[in-house]
Design an enzyme around this catalytic site. Structure first.
Site, PDB file in Angstrom:
ATOM      1  N   GLY A   1      41.779  94.122  48.959  1.00 20.29           N
ATOM      2  CA  GLY A   1      41.180  95.757  49.331  1.00 20.29           C
ATOM      3  C   GLY A   1      42.155  96.157  50.530  1.00 20.29           C
ATOM      4  N   ASP A   2      42.960  95.478  51.183  1.00 19.12           N
ATOM      5  CA  ASP A   2      43.899  95.747  52.047  1.00 19.12           C
ATOM      6  C   ASP A   2      45.035  96.764  51.302  1.00 19.12           C
ATOM      7  OD1 ASP A   2      45.511  96.277  54.624  1.00 19.12           O
ATOM      8  OD2 ASP A   2      46.870  94.869  53.502  1.00 19.12           O
ATOM      9  N   VAL A   3      45.386  96.023  50.136  1.00 22.89           N
ATOM     10  CA  VAL A   3      46.611  96.744  49.421  1.00 22.89           C
ATOM     11  C   VAL A   3      45.978  97.914  48.681  1.00 22.89           C
ATOM     12  CG1 VAL A   3      48.087  96.349  47.313  1.00 22.89           C
ATOM     13  CG2 VAL A   3      47.590  94.391  48.926  1.00 22.89           C
TER      14      VAL A   3
END
Length: 102
Positions: A8-10
């Site tokens: 999700g961060d990416v």
């Protein structure tokens, strides 16, 4: 939790970068915009708006809790609650990205 948050961060950072890259900006300006948007405190605010404005499924709520509970405690974090929220937010983004069938 942490695997989904990692994805999700990416995904979230790529989304933010692609939204702000045009019209062209100096790299330093683009980086400042991206960093201010993907920082934990801002993601915590986004999560609150998301929970207020949308009805989440039971599975999505479970993903949020798993993400929140996967955060390890650290004395170096300025706002541990915001960091927990941001990890929850990133886990939800990761889950939605991976489970999207379209």
């Amino acid at each position: 939790g942490t695997d989904l948050a990692y994805v999700g961060d990416v995904v979230f950072e790529l989304f933010i970068r692609s939204r702000h890259v045009w019209p062209s900006k100096r790299t330093a300006d683009l980086q400042n915009i991206v960093v201010s948007t993907v920082r934990a405190e801002h993601q915590s605010q986004l999560l609150e708006r998301l929970k207020k404005d949308f009805v989440l499924t039971e599975k999505e709520l479970q993903v949020l809790m798993r993400g929140r509970n996967s955060v390890t405690r650290s004395k170096n974090r300025r706002d541990p609650a915001a960091y927990q929220d941001s990890t929850s937010f990133e886990a939800l983004i990761g889950y939605l990205y991976i489970s999207d069938k379209e």
